[in-house]
Design a protein around this motif. Structure first.
Motif, short mmCIF file in Angstrom:
data_model
loop_
_atom_site.label_atom_id
_atom_site.label_comp_id
_atom_site.label_asym_id
_atom_site.label_seq_id
_atom_site.Cartn_x
_atom_site.Cartn_y
_atom_site.Cartn_z
N PRO A 90 0.82 -1.22 0.00
CA PRO A 90 0.00 0.00 0.00
C PRO A 90 0.85 1.27 0.00
O PRO A 90 0.31 2.37 -0.08
N ILE A 91 2.16 1.13 0.09
CA ILE A 91 3.02 2.32 0.03
C ILE A 91 3.07 2.82 -1.40
O ILE A 91 3.08 4.00 -1.67
N ASN A 92 3.08 1.87 -2.31
CA ASN A 92 3.20 2.22 -3.71
C ASN A 92 2.20 1.41 -4.51
O ASN A 92 2.56 0.53 -5.27
N PRO A 93 0.90 1.69 -4.31
CA PRO A 93 -0.11 0.85 -4.95
C PRO A 93 -0.09 1.00 -6.47
O PRO A 93 0.33 2.04 -6.98
N PRO A 94 -0.54 -0.03 -7.19
CA PRO A 94 -0.57 0.05 -8.64
C PRO A 94 -1.42 1.23 -9.10
O PRO A 94 -2.39 1.60 -8.44
N SER A 95 -1.07 1.79 -10.24
CA SER A 95 -1.86 2.88 -10.80
C SER A 95 -3.18 2.33 -11.30
O SER A 95 -3.33 1.13 -11.50
N GLY A 96 -4.12 3.25 -11.53
CA GLY A 96 -5.42 2.82 -12.07
C GLY A 96 -6.13 1.92 -11.08
O GLY A 96 -6.25 2.23 -9.91
N ALA A 152 -4.74 0.19 -16.18
CA ALA A 152 -3.52 0.76 -15.62
C ALA A 152 -3.57 2.28 -15.56
O ALA A 152 -2.89 2.90 -14.75
N THR A 153 -4.39 2.88 -16.41
CA THR A 153 -4.39 4.34 -16.48
C THR A 153 -5.58 4.96 -15.76
O THR A 153 -5.48 6.05 -15.23
#
Lengths: 347, 341
Positions: free
Chosen positions: A284-290, A305-306
């Motif tokens: 959760p520090i760097n969650p996937p985009s989109g 992804a976007t």
């Protein structure tokens, strides 16, 4: 849900925990996005279930609602009153209406206090003197939760795990709350005891008309206890619906995968095909985009992804059934827990 | 039938404590064949972990009294010397524990911990052992095993730690694997991954597995045979199908009725088992389940509280209960109607 103002209204609720680092000056270098933009309502007397895997933010949500933590963003409205950033004094009267039941019945009771003291604690703090005295009220509460009222001067260690959880319930009921947040209330208990506590909570909910936010990872127990269920993934609600809709007709791929992974104590003639989700929940520090689920989703495309999918009533959903997915599961798909017919999904 | 691979006969494990004698396991017998999985179900304190620690010889011998027979592939384990057991542990038989973080050393890399077992039993060089560790990590599905092998347990996620534990347990191709609640601390999606992994590995190597759990759902998924334990004794055994479809002991029935399902009716309250599991310091007389049993008064003469029911096993199927078959048919009849639609 016929009432106009819900008991609890949460919108855009966000909690980010800062990560400090650096030398010599420590500064915020990032944030754990534990909860990121939740919207939901809880009606009076209703039970809302929150399910999801560890780290999805369900416990944080519980702590934000009870205001044991202060949100970073969003709004929490309790009976029309904004309590998002309310201070101690403002919160005091509300605290008695929103109570909590904790997971660990061993850690959540003070071992040096008698049961009577533990249960009358909330009344002391709020300076409530019920008719006939606090002791009488404690005895009543013990009776409600199915314990011997004569045991009010015993200590927690004299009780078994299930009985201790009952004490926790009695304490939560002491102030006649309108809302109880129960964070994994039965997961520390043995199977044969779980049912006792679930039945007790159900009795309390029905007879006293208390609303519940029921946080658990056990999908079968949530289905049994909650009229409405929200599925969380990585700090977001991916799907929310009445329990029949959610379990019969899951529209989000994650909900479907989650349901299909629940082992059931039945022996089917044909082995039940499961959707295997590869890997672990991302950080959760760097969650996937989109869409946050896209890294484990078998349907993910460029769009996922976007563009973060909004939590909306997608086509084919009944009113109140909201799904956050660009490519929701269709009704032709067999309900998840029984069988999944597309082997591609399992790969 | 030839002699089974692992045979446990009338096992009794007693601990003497300050408060008195704890009869953790009290007369337990079972067999496990190669390539098969025996699921042991029971609540906390039912003696399921104690049983398996005695197979591995991990009890403190000075404080534990063990009786009976444990024979692994023709070799008696209960009386075996510590040296013999050391040669077997990690080699011919090994164990996966519930809490992977607590069972792995935080000060050593995962690779070193896997290699250690291998070197001890094969006398391989450090380099060979490391290569073996990488291969094992790959086999249990850890991405980038050649990088991960040099990482520490805290750098692994919960599911990956459990995989690393499995890699460690399987590094010497054991013939018996004991898995003590290996998925209890994991999320359902990861649990599903781990169970699939165990099934795949079993198929590949023909390992005999003892799978301990409190979750009947997990049993339904992974076990061939099931043994239900209560208060240190076996109350029911049979194939998975027999036990889950037509439970023959009130305790097994009670467990199943107290679990909500994903497609059952939500309007009917659950049927819990009243009371709580027995204390093994001062266990109930007769049948240990009788104080919580819904049918105890159906047996005439108070037999349930005075006599221990015998477990008669015919072709691997049996239960220890004083009720007659006809009584059970009547009393358990509702079960089929409510549970299987």
């Amino acid at each position: 849900m016929s009432n106009t103002t819900p008991l609890l209204d949460v919108s855009g609720l966000t909690k980010h925990f800062p990560i400090k680092g650096g030398f010599p000056i420590r500064r915020t270098v990032g944030a754990v996005q534990a909860v990121d933009g939740l919207d939901f309502q809880v009606a009076e007397g209703e039970s809302l279930g929150l399910v999801g895997e560890s780290g999805c933010g369900k416990s944080t949500t519980g702590r934000l609602i009870t205001r044991l933590m202060e949100p970073t963003g969003g709004k929490i409205t309790y009976r029309g009153q904004d309590i998002t950033h309310a201070g101690r004094k403002e919160l005091a009267p509300i605290r008695s209406e929103i109570q909590m039941i904790f997971q660990d019945p061993y850690a959540s009771l003070n071992p040096r206090q008698t049961v009577g003291k533990i249960i009358s604690g909330p009344m002391e703090i709020n300076d409530i003197n019920p008719e006939g005295g606090r002791e009488k009220r404690v005895r009543e509460l013990l009776e409600i939760v199915g314990l011997n009222p004569e045991h009010f001067n015993r200590f927690p260690h004299e009780f078994s795990g299930g009985q201790r959880q009952r004490i926790g319930v009695a304490r939560a009921l002491a102030l006649q709350p309108k809302l109880i947040v129960a964070d994994e209330p039965v997961s520390a208990l043995d199977v044969s005891i779980q049912a006792q506590v679930v039945n007790l909570l159900q009795k309390v909910q029905r007879e006293l008309g208390i609303a519940f936010v029921f946080i658990a990872h056990d999908l079968a127990i949530v289905r049994h206890f909650s009229q409405r269920v929200a599925v969380m993934y990585l700090g977001k609600i991916v799907e929310i619906a009445d329990r029949e809709d959610l379990y019969e007709n899951p529209r989000h791929p994650y909900t479907r995968a989650l349901l299909s992974a629940v082992p059931e104590a039945t022996v089917d003639e044909e082995p039940r095909e499961r959707i295997r989700l590869a890997g672990d929940v991302p950080s959760p520090i760097n969650p996937p985009s989109g869409c946050r689920f896209r890294t484990r989703c078998w349907k993910a495309t460029e769009k996922c992804a976007t563009e973060a999918p909004p939590l909306v009533q997608v086509e084919g959903n009944k009113p109140g059934h909201l799904t956050a997915c660009h490519y929701p599961e269709t009704t032709e798909t067999v309900p998840a827990p029984r069988l999944s017919k597309d082997p591609e999904a399992a790969a | 039938m030839s002699t089974p691979f692992l045979s446990v006969r009338d096992l009794r494990v007693h601990f003497s404590t300050e408060d008195g004698l704890v009869k953790a396991v009290d007369g337990l017998s079972f067999d496990v064949e190669k390539g098969k999985t025996l699921g042991i179900v029971g609540e906390s304190g039912s003696g399921k972990s104690v049983t398996n620690l005695s197979i591995l010889g991990l009890h403190n011998r000075e404080r534990t009294t063990m009786d009976g027979e444990i024979i692994l592939d023709g070799q008696e384990l209960l009386t075996a010397s510590e040296r013999t057991l050391e040669k077997l542990r990690g080699n011919k038989m090994s164990m996966i524990f519930q809490d992977a973080l607590a069972s792995l050393s935080p000060y050593h890399t995962v690779g070193v911990q896997i290699a250690e077992t291998y070197r001890k039993h094969t006398g391989a060089s450090k380099r060979e052992a490391r290569a073996r560790a990488v291969e094992m990590l790959r086999r249990v599905g850890i991405p980038q095993p050649d990088v991960r092998v040099d990482e520490y347990p805290h750098q692994f996620s919960g599911g990956m730690r459990q995989r690393a534990m499995i890699a460690m347990a399987l590094v010497c191709d054991p013939e018996l694997l004991i898995a003590d609640e290996p998925t209890t601390a994991l999320d359902v999606t990861v649990q599903a991954q781990i169970m699939d992994l165990l099934k795949d590995l079993q198929q590949e190597f023909g390992t005999a597995i003892i799978f301990i759990t409190h979750d009947l759902g997990v049993i339904a998924d992974i076990a061939d045979d099931v043994l239900v334990m209560y208060g240190g004794r076996c109350v029911e055994r049979g194939t998975k199908k027999e036990v889950l479809r037509s439970p023959d002991h009130p305790y097994t029935l009670g467990l199943m009725n107290s679990m909500p399902t994903l497609n059952g009716s939500v309007d009917v309250p659950l049927t819990p088992i009243p009371g709580s599991p027995p204390s093994l310091l001062n266990p109930p007389s007769g049948c240990r389940f009788h104080p919580r049993c819904a049918f105890a008064e159906k047996v005439s003469g108070g037999l349930c509280s005075s006599d221990r029911p015998t477990l008669e096993v015919v072709e691997g199927r049996g239960s220890a209960c004083h009720l007659t078959q006809e009584q059970k048919q009547d009393l358990f009849a509702d079960f089929a109607a409510t549970r299987h639609n």
